[in-house]
Write a protein that holds these residues in place. Sequence first.
Motif, short mmCIF file in Angstrom:
data_model
loop_
_atom_site.label_atom_id
_atom_site.label_comp_id
_atom_site.label_asym_id
_atom_site.label_seq_id
_atom_site.Cartn_x
_atom_site.Cartn_y
_atom_site.Cartn_z
N PHE A 121 -32.33 5.99 -8.89
CA PHE A 121 -31.08 6.45 -9.79
C PHE A 121 -30.46 6.14 -10.96
O PHE A 121 -30.99 5.87 -12.10
N ALA A 122 -29.89 4.98 -10.38
CA ALA A 122 -29.59 3.79 -11.16
C ALA A 122 -30.71 2.94 -11.78
O ALA A 122 -29.53 2.92 -13.17
N ILE A 126 -29.47 2.26 -15.83
CA ILE A 126 -29.82 1.78 -16.50
C ILE A 126 -30.27 1.42 -17.54
O ILE A 126 -30.33 0.78 -18.63
N GLU A 127 -32.24 1.37 -17.11
CA GLU A 127 -32.54 1.05 -18.38
C GLU A 127 -32.79 2.25 -19.81
O GLU A 127 -32.82 1.35 -19.92
N PRO A 198 -18.59 -1.88 -22.51
CA PRO A 198 -18.21 -2.28 -21.39
C PRO A 198 -18.23 -2.13 -20.36
O PRO A 198 -18.15 -2.55 -19.28
N ALA A 199 -18.89 -0.23 -19.88
CA ALA A 199 -18.94 0.27 -18.55
C ALA A 199 -19.74 -0.32 -18.06
O ALA A 199 -19.97 -0.10 -16.56
N VAL A 200 -21.16 -0.86 -19.18
CA VAL A 200 -21.90 -1.11 -18.69
C VAL A 200 -21.78 -2.30 -17.43
O VAL A 200 -22.48 -2.51 -16.47
N ALA A 201 -21.08 -3.27 -17.73
CA ALA A 201 -20.63 -4.53 -16.88
C ALA A 201 -20.16 -3.98 -15.74
O ALA A 201 -20.41 -4.13 -14.51
N ARG A 242 -22.41 8.81 -10.25
CA ARG A 242 -22.17 9.34 -11.69
C ARG A 242 -22.20 8.85 -13.10
O ARG A 242 -21.96 8.97 -14.21
N GLY A 243 -23.26 7.66 -12.74
CA GLY A 243 -24.39 7.32 -14.05
C GLY A 243 -23.30 5.95 -14.33
O GLY A 243 -21.65 5.97 -14.08
N VAL A 244 -23.26 5.39 -16.09
CA VAL A 244 -22.81 4.86 -16.71
C VAL A 244 -21.30 5.39 -17.35
O VAL A 244 -21.10 6.46 -18.25
#
Length: 244
Positions: A121-122, A126-127, A198-201, A242-244
């Motif tokens: 899932f993660a 991300i992709e 910023p949530a990506v990091a 919960r995702g990004v």
Amino acid sequence: MDSITILQTLIAVVPVRDVIYVAALCGVCAALMPWLPVPASAGSVYGRLYAVLNLLAQNFRNVANRAQPGAAPGKDGGGMAAIMLALGLGVAASLGACATIGGSTRIDTAELAADAGAIDFAAQAIEAIPGLSAHLSTDQVARVNNALTQIRTITAQVDAASGGAIDIETGKGWASSLAGEFQTILTIAGTVASALDPAVAGYIATAEQIIPLIEAAVGLAPASVSVAAAGDAPAVRAALYRGV
């Protein structure tokens, strides 16, 4: 058959992964040999079994309990019970050693499947981050796509085995591959994270925590990590979903 021939035969027929069983059996034999009566005759049934146990106990050179059949007044009939006791305890110790050294030879797939699902899932989350591919080179995009394919393939294999037990080496192979492919995605995404939301990091940092957990689930991580993983894994998986 002499002692050397017996030893060579054992070495030839015992797989390397089963050496722990042999080592445990030898240890038990060494502990019990001093208590076994010396056979009166080397040619009797008890005498032949005694010789084999003496070999397994490694009773050579300077050990005190290396007496050979017929070397002293002894018995042949009554010693059979002691031999059977020694063999029974040796087998039990061998089986117990496999469970305590390096873990069981088979593992439950439940924890592995849960971690694999979270990684799958993660990786897709991300992709799918908006703008990610625009910041990546053609080679990086290809590596991410290849890693995604491998993760989906391995996750499908884990899912197919869910609800049962698998060989520990199979589990280690799956976990190692999943961790490696997922790390590839995290590393590539991490190189451009500063240019994205910023949530990506933060999500990438959380995602990295699943790698030692899936390794711990199959015994690839140190025991201290395995203990912590029992409590940390559900929280990490929930954060990934919960995702990004």
